[in-house]
Motif scaffolding. Structure first.
Motif, PDB file in Angstrom:
ATOM      1  N   HIS A   1       9.966  10.571   2.727  1.00  0.00           N
ATOM      2  CA  HIS A   1      10.525  10.261   1.422  1.00  0.00           C
ATOM      3  C   HIS A   1      10.414   8.777   1.159  1.00  0.00           C
ATOM      4  N   GLY A   2      10.273   8.425  -0.112  1.00  0.00           N
ATOM      5  CA  GLY A   2      10.161   7.018  -0.444  1.00  0.00           C
ATOM      6  C   GLY A   2      10.001   6.791  -1.928  1.00  0.00           C
ATOM      7  N   LYS A   3       9.504   5.627  -2.224  1.00  0.00           N
ATOM      8  CA  LYS A   3       9.274   5.247  -3.626  1.00  0.00           C
ATOM      9  C   LYS A   3       7.955   4.484  -3.668  1.00  0.00           C
ATOM     10  N   THR A   4       6.879   5.219  -3.832  1.00  0.00           N
ATOM     11  CA  THR A   4       5.533   4.652  -3.836  1.00  0.00           C
ATOM     12  C   THR A   4       5.073   4.438  -5.272  1.00  0.00           C
TER      13      THR A   4
ATOM     14  N   SER B   1       1.460  21.631   2.243  1.00  0.00           N
ATOM     15  CA  SER B   1       2.560  20.703   1.994  1.00  0.00           C
ATOM     16  C   SER B   1       3.183  20.886   0.623  1.00  0.00           C
ATOM     17  N   ALA B   2       4.473  20.551   0.567  1.00  0.00           N
ATOM     18  CA  ALA B   2       5.197  20.404  -0.690  1.00  0.00           C
ATOM     19  C   ALA B   2       5.162  18.921  -1.027  1.00  0.00           C
ATOM     20  N   ASN B   3       4.607  18.583  -2.181  1.00  0.00           N
ATOM     21  CA  ASN B   3       4.399  17.181  -2.569  1.00  0.00           C
ATOM     22  C   ASN B   3       5.217  16.858  -3.802  1.00  0.00           C
ATOM     23  N   GLY B   4       5.740  15.624  -3.865  1.00  0.00           N
ATOM     24  CA  GLY B   4       6.519  15.203  -5.013  1.00  0.00           C
ATOM     25  C   GLY B   4       6.198  13.792  -5.462  1.00  0.00           C
ATOM     26  N   TYR B   5       6.510  13.517  -6.696  1.00  0.00           N
ATOM     27  CA  TYR B   5       6.293  12.220  -7.331  1.00  0.00           C
ATOM     28  C   TYR B   5       6.868  11.086  -6.471  1.00  0.00           C
ATOM     29  N   GLU B   6       6.177   9.964  -6.487  1.00  0.00           N
ATOM     30  CA  GLU B   6       6.557   8.745  -5.773  1.00  0.00           C
ATOM     31  C   GLU B   6       6.521   8.902  -4.249  1.00  0.00           C
ATOM     32  N   GLY B   7       5.797   9.913  -3.779  1.00  0.00           N
ATOM     33  CA  GLY B   7       5.552  10.000  -2.346  1.00  0.00           C
ATOM     34  C   GLY B   7       6.547  10.805  -1.538  1.00  0.00           C
ATOM     35  N   GLN B   8       7.042  11.903  -2.116  1.00  0.00           N
ATOM     36  CA  GLN B   8       7.904  12.820  -1.368  1.00  0.00           C
ATOM     37  C   GLN B   8       7.009  13.921  -0.773  1.00  0.00           C
ATOM     38  N   TYR B   9       7.151  14.163   0.525  1.00  0.00           N
ATOM     39  CA  TYR B   9       6.279  15.141   1.185  1.00  0.00           C
ATOM     40  C   TYR B   9       7.034  15.931   2.243  1.00  0.00           C
ATOM     41  N   THR B  10       6.781  17.233   2.280  1.00  0.00           N
ATOM     42  CA  THR B  10       7.125  18.069   3.423  1.00  0.00           C
ATOM     43  C   THR B  10       5.825  18.728   3.858  1.00  0.00           C
ATOM     44  N   VAL B  11       5.339  18.349   5.030  1.00  0.00           N
ATOM     45  CA  VAL B  11       4.012  18.754   5.494  1.00  0.00           C
ATOM     46  C   VAL B  11       4.152  19.711   6.669  1.00  0.00           C
TER      47      VAL B  11
ATOM     48  N   ASP C   1       0.808  -1.220   0.000  1.00  0.00           N
ATOM     49  CA  ASP C   1       0.000   0.000   0.000  1.00  0.00           C
ATOM     50  C   ASP C   1       0.844   1.276   0.000  1.00  0.00           C
ATOM     51  N   LEU C   2       2.113   1.198   0.443  1.00  0.00           N
ATOM     52  CA  LEU C   2       2.960   2.384   0.520  1.00  0.00           C
ATOM     53  C   LEU C   2       4.197   2.295  -0.361  1.00  0.00           C
ATOM     54  N   GLY C   3       4.603   1.081  -0.709  1.00  0.00           N
ATOM     55  CA  GLY C   3       5.897   0.933  -1.342  1.00  0.00           C
ATOM     56  C   GLY C   3       6.989   1.218  -0.324  1.00  0.00           C
ATOM     57  N   GLU C   4       8.149   1.589  -0.803  1.00  0.00           N
ATOM     58  CA  GLU C   4       9.271   1.856   0.102  1.00  0.00           C
ATOM     59  C   GLU C   4       9.113   3.217   0.776  1.00  0.00           C
TER      60      GLU C   4
END
Length: 353
Positions: free
Chosen positions: A328-331, A306-316, A55-58
């Motif tokens: 950070h990850g790889k979703t 939040s700042a959101n990025g591809y594959e599940g990068q977030y600064t909230v 459900d989350l990936g890495e």
């Protein structure tokens, strides 16, 4: 033209007395009293399981700052505090900060037609498009934001294909599809147009603009790891590429939590953070959002941004709880909404029951 809706924004908390600013190191603290520690551990153990959950990936990194102190941090095998992570579209929010710095110096007027050479002719229907409309993803430019290689995708062509040497020119060459301000459409191309306009206002491209970024933003915050990428034309690829450690991404989020102030000095002009978190009008049927100005809204409850990025990068940023959370990850693309739900659950662990 549809103007952004105005709502009462929650106050941004000031730096707690006696807590050092994290310019050199993050002050560390314990999880605050009242944290649902059991639930937090369950959520973290799930995300950082030896075999990445479907459900989350890495999940490569999580950093949580509360009341100015680093209260929780965890990393995937092979990652750690000194490993830089990709920003992907979190770079858009960094671009927002750079525009703010220049607007504060009156080198940019976000409500005037943007400085875009391709649109300079006043008879061009794109000529009236402002930086405000670009920052709010409401320019009306025809640009397809799709990350599936077999789909028609202007963003892939911009970053790795025909547009890669001059990303802003590539993006600015698209025709108008909707009247400016009448249609919201998330498009990375608009950010690179903004990044070039910022460089033109600063009178600096390539290495010179990177020096400007470091002097005015990264260095004051202590973001030593920040590594922005530029195209062959010298434009910061502000849509997608600024690598940082998770702790440095937290520093950037913390600047916005503190209303653009740092160690008693105003780095972003007064009202600029409120501008970022003021909702942008979106037409009915939009699945993404809500959106502000190069920041997303409400991922962790009303008032968060939040700042959101591809594959599940977030600064909230969560003003209500005086909190910044970085993930950070790889979703996988098919699970892209799940990290948002997970982040909201993590933040809930810090809310009084």
């Amino acid at each position: 033209m549809n103007a952004p809706t105005r709502e009462k924004l929650p106050p941004l908390p000031a730096q707690p007395e006696g807590v050092a600013w994290p310019t050199r190191e993050w002050p560390e603290g314990d999880l605050p009293h009242g944290t649902d520690v059991k639930r937090l551990k369950m959520l973290m153990d799930h995300a950082f399981a030896e075999k990445a959950p479907a459900d989350l990936g890495e999940t490569h990194a999580v950093v949580i700052v509360k009341g100015g102190k680093l209260v929780h941090e965890r990393y995937w095998a092979g990652f750690g505090p000194d490993v830089t992570c990709p920003s992907w579209s979190k770079a858009k929010s960094i671009t927002h900060a750079l525009v703010g710095i220049l607007a504060g110096e009156e080198k940019l007027d976000i409500h005037a037609p943007a400085d875009v050479p391709e649109w300079a002719d006043k008879s061009d229907p794109r000529n009236p498009i402002t930086l405000d409309l670009l920052l709010r993803m409401s320019s009306g430019i025809a640009f397809r934001e799709d990350y599936v290689p077999e789909h028609p995708s202007d963003v892939i062509e911009m970053l790795w294909g025909a547009g890669k040497d001059d990303v802003a020119h590539f993006a600015a060459s698209f025709p108008l599809e909707h009247e400016p301000g009448s249609y919201w459409s998330y498009a990375s191309g608009t950010t690179n147009i903004v990044a070039r306009a910022a460089a033109r206002a600063a009178g600096a491209f390539g290495n010179d603009f990177e020096a400007f970024m470091r002097e005015r933003l990264f260095h004051p915050l202590g973001m030593k790891s920040a590594t922005p990428k530029f195209d062959a034309a010298g434009t910061f690829i502000g849509s997608s590429f600024c690598f940082c450690t998770p702790r440095d991404f937290a520093r950037f989020g913390y600047l916005y939590l503190r209303d653009g102030m740092w160690e008693g000095k105003r780095l972003l002009p007064e009202g600029w953070v409120d501008y970022a978190r003021t909702p942008t009008w979106q037409q009915a049927g939009v699945e993404e959002g809500p959106y502000g100005a190069h920041w997303w809204l409400d991922i962790a409850g009303p008032g968060s941004f939040s700042a959101n990025g591809y594959e599940g990068q977030y600064t909230v940023v969560v003003p209500e709880l005086d909190m910044v959370l970085v993930r950070h990850g790889k979703t996988p693309l098919e699970a892209k909404l799940n990290p948002k739900k997970w982040i909201a659950e993590v933040v809930d662990c810090f809310r009084p029951s």
